[in-house]
Design an enzyme around this catalytic site. Sequence first.
Site, PDB file in Angstrom:
ATOM      1  N   LYS A 183       0.870  -1.191   0.000  1.00 50.21           N
ATOM      2  CA  LYS A 183       0.000   0.000   0.000  1.00 50.21           C
ATOM      3  C   LYS A 183       0.900   1.231   0.000  1.00 50.21           C
ATOM      4  O   LYS A 183       1.437   1.618   1.026  1.00 50.21           O
ATOM      5  CB  LYS A 183      -0.884  -0.028   1.252  1.00 50.21           C
ATOM      6  CG  LYS A 183      -2.241   0.653   1.103  1.00 50.21           C
ATOM      7  CD  LYS A 183      -2.194   2.135   0.872  1.00 50.21           C
ATOM      8  CE  LYS A 183      -2.004   2.950   2.123  1.00 50.21           C
ATOM      9  NZ  LYS A 183      -1.791   4.372   1.796  1.00 50.21           N
ATOM     10  N   GLU A 258       9.112   1.234  11.290  1.00 50.69           N
ATOM     11  CA  GLU A 258      10.195   2.218  11.120  1.00 50.69           C
ATOM     12  C   GLU A 258       9.531   3.583  11.170  1.00 50.69           C
ATOM     13  O   GLU A 258       8.843   3.979  10.241  1.00 50.69           O
ATOM     14  CB  GLU A 258      10.922   1.966   9.799  1.00 50.69           C
ATOM     15  CG  GLU A 258      12.316   2.538   9.772  1.00 50.69           C
ATOM     16  CD  GLU A 258      12.351   3.953   9.243  1.00 50.69           C
ATOM     17  OE1 GLU A 258      12.255   4.880  10.091  1.00 50.69           O
ATOM     18  OE2 GLU A 258      12.462   4.132   8.036  1.00 50.69           O
ATOM     19  N   CYS A 292      13.336  10.532   7.544  1.00 48.75           N
ATOM     20  CA  CYS A 292      13.121  10.143   8.944  1.00 48.75           C
ATOM     21  C   CYS A 292      14.412  10.267   9.757  1.00 48.75           C
ATOM     22  O   CYS A 292      14.363  10.486  10.954  1.00 48.75           O
ATOM     23  CB  CYS A 292      12.519   8.750   9.049  1.00 48.75           C
ATOM     24  SG  CYS A 292      13.419   7.534   8.109  1.00 48.75           S
ATOM     25  N   GLU A 389       9.110  15.817  15.534  1.00 43.62           N
ATOM     26  CA  GLU A 389       9.606  15.655  14.169  1.00 43.62           C
ATOM     27  C   GLU A 389       8.878  16.637  13.255  1.00 43.62           C
ATOM     28  O   GLU A 389       7.648  16.652  13.196  1.00 43.62           O
ATOM     29  CB  GLU A 389       9.351  14.222  13.698  1.00 43.62           C
ATOM     30  CG  GLU A 389       9.909  13.956  12.321  1.00 43.62           C
ATOM     31  CD  GLU A 389       9.776  12.503  11.910  1.00 43.62           C
ATOM     32  OE1 GLU A 389       8.691  11.932  12.067  1.00 43.62           O
ATOM     33  OE2 GLU A 389      10.777  11.944  11.429  1.00 43.62           O
TER      34      GLU A 389
HETATM   35  P1  ADP Z   1       3.223  10.757   7.161  1.00 40.40           P
HETATM   36  O1  ADP Z   1       2.883  11.435   8.452  1.00 40.40           O
HETATM   37  O2  ADP Z   1       4.645  10.690   6.826  1.00 40.40           O
HETATM   38  O3  ADP Z   1       2.284  11.098   6.022  1.00 40.40           O
HETATM   39  P2  ADP Z   1       1.781   8.460   7.819  1.00 40.40           P
HETATM   40  O4  ADP Z   1       2.267   7.646   8.945  1.00 40.40           O
HETATM   41  O5  ADP Z   1       0.560   9.284   7.971  1.00 40.40           O
HETATM   42  O6  ADP Z   1       3.020   9.269   7.398  1.00 40.40           O
HETATM   43  O7  ADP Z   1       1.570   7.567   6.525  1.00 40.40           O
HETATM   44  C1  ADP Z   1       2.458   6.564   6.114  1.00 40.40           C
HETATM   45  C2  ADP Z   1       1.649   5.469   5.440  1.00 40.40           C
HETATM   46  O8  ADP Z   1       0.720   4.943   6.383  1.00 40.40           O
HETATM   47  C3  ADP Z   1       0.825   5.929   4.246  1.00 40.40           C
HETATM   48  O9  ADP Z   1       0.837   4.904   3.267  1.00 40.40           O
HETATM   49  C4  ADP Z   1      -0.557   6.087   4.849  1.00 40.40           C
HETATM   50  O10 ADP Z   1      -1.586   5.941   3.909  1.00 40.40           O
HETATM   51  C5  ADP Z   1      -0.585   4.945   5.833  1.00 40.40           C
HETATM   52  N1  ADP Z   1      -1.543   5.092   6.939  1.00 40.40           N
HETATM   53  C6  ADP Z   1      -2.002   6.227   7.509  1.00 40.40           C
HETATM   54  N2  ADP Z   1      -2.893   5.953   8.493  1.00 40.40           N
HETATM   55  C7  ADP Z   1      -3.001   4.608   8.549  1.00 40.40           C
HETATM   56  C8  ADP Z   1      -3.742   3.691   9.360  1.00 40.40           C
HETATM   57  N3  ADP Z   1      -4.567   4.113  10.307  1.00 40.40           N
HETATM   58  N4  ADP Z   1      -3.591   2.366   9.135  1.00 40.40           N
HETATM   59  C9  ADP Z   1      -2.754   1.914   8.199  1.00 40.40           C
HETATM   60  N5  ADP Z   1      -2.034   2.716   7.406  1.00 40.40           N
HETATM   61  C10 ADP Z   1      -2.143   4.044   7.563  1.00 40.40           C
END
Ligand code: ADP
Length: 486
Positions: A183, A258, A292, A389
């Site tokens: 994903k 990570e 990161c 961060e």
């Molecule tokens: P950032 O803050 O760097 O955008 P996120 O942690 O929000 O990072 O997103 C990283 C990945 O996790 C993306 O592919 C996002 O779609 C996915 N993601 C965000 N929320 C969820 C969730 N509740 N469950 C699973 N995947 C998620």
Amino acid sequence: MPPSSETRLAPGLLYIDGQWVPAAAGATFKTINPATEETLTEVAEGRAEDIDRAVGAARRAFAGGAWPKLSPAERGRMLWAIGDRIDGHAEELARLETLDSGKTITEAARVDVPMAADCFRYFAGWATKLEGATVPARAGLFNYTLREPLGVIGQIIPWNFPLLLAAWKLAPALAAGNTVVLKPAEQTPLTALRLAAIAAEAGLAPGVLNVVTGFGPGAGAALVDHPGVDKIAFTGSTAVGQEIMRRASATLKRLTLELGGKSPNVVFADADIDAATRGAMNGIFFNKGEVCTAGSRLFVEEPLHDAFIERLGAQTAKLQQGDPLDPKTRLGPQVSEAQMGRVLSYVERGVAEGARLVCGGARAPGRGYFVRPTIFDEVRNDMTIAREEIFGPVLSVIRFKDIEEVVRAANASAYGLAAGVWTRDIKKAHRTARALQAGTVWINTYGLYDSAMPFGGTKMSGFGRELGQCGLHEYTQTKSVWVDLS
Ligand code: ADP
């Protein structure tokens, strides 16, 4: 600028079971070029139903079909072929990555794409080396272990290194014989889709790699919840990592996480100043700070502090910001409007809490989500900009008096992903490296990666390791076999 004709954009479809298919609900969403704010293309919005189809395909491919019949050597050759094909499509992939993420074409072409190809070739070599052990346990028995794949892996990746992190996740999982549902981040789904097509051209069997584009709470959460998934490998924010860990407990999924960082980059007064300046700049401005491991807390020893700040300010003023497709550009736009807003709100917080703005601190005029490279001096380790961060080109400079003080301050962080140490004193360098709580420490360099070197975090930066032999083993489990010889 609009994408040129040689850049093949995604077809608005998901890649499931070797087929390009629309999302079951027919929904799509836009992916934006952050340098121009224009829509690049529409991407399929996968949801729970699509995840279910993809997991079903991955499960079937794990249990039957061509994939489990491949010998380890054949699996290795397949991964090697994917690596070579990434190189064969290098220009196209670099351009696509730049259009979708805003990273400079120079970084995409020199770092992201070649390292992604290398990662597949590195793990190609491991496919034939997944050895178990014979164990001298008891008389009259023959004991041995088998290192087996886990099954179906759900991989969720962020938007800062879309192709490279897809490679970091896919290559070891496939080398160990697993199948995958990937994903990508909703902001940057295009290169993962191209990678699926490239892997199919290389001959990867249907269902072994499935790519479901979509949003976190929809597609991502459905992948985490799905009982047919054996493990989730996630890279992203700490908050989402915590949410994934909570949800994954329902099906007791294995996890590698990570997560975020607030990495200290420590410059002692006896450092090679030119090298340390380059390292500090690279540490915070590489990939516009959306890294990161960004060296976002720069600790500078007292006697060097004023001169160092001056150099940093002068060098930063020379950084060329603008069109990321221009090979001379060093700083592209933040990935999205939301991310730009987040970065600028941290700048406001820094000013409000009393840090001294040396340069930057504002959006660049014109189109695109550009934030000026920003340096704060006189930062205290307990200020928000030193604790949280930011994920943007914002550096917090903190002064220190001696090694004990700096180690204490560097470790006084919820995170523990990476750290840098700059000194000509070999004992001080290694003593500091040992004392710092971090998954990676760079001495007299910063931000180096290699497919052979394990990478991962401590504390709130997560757990598990990617890359290297450790990274491979995260995608395997050990079976113990007992044979009665009496
Ligand atoms: P950032 O803050 O760097 O955008 P996120 O942690 O929000 O990072 O997103 C990283 C990945 O996790 C993306 O592919 C996002 O779609 C996915 N993601 C965000 N929320 C969820 C969730 N509740 N469950 C699973 N995947 C998620």
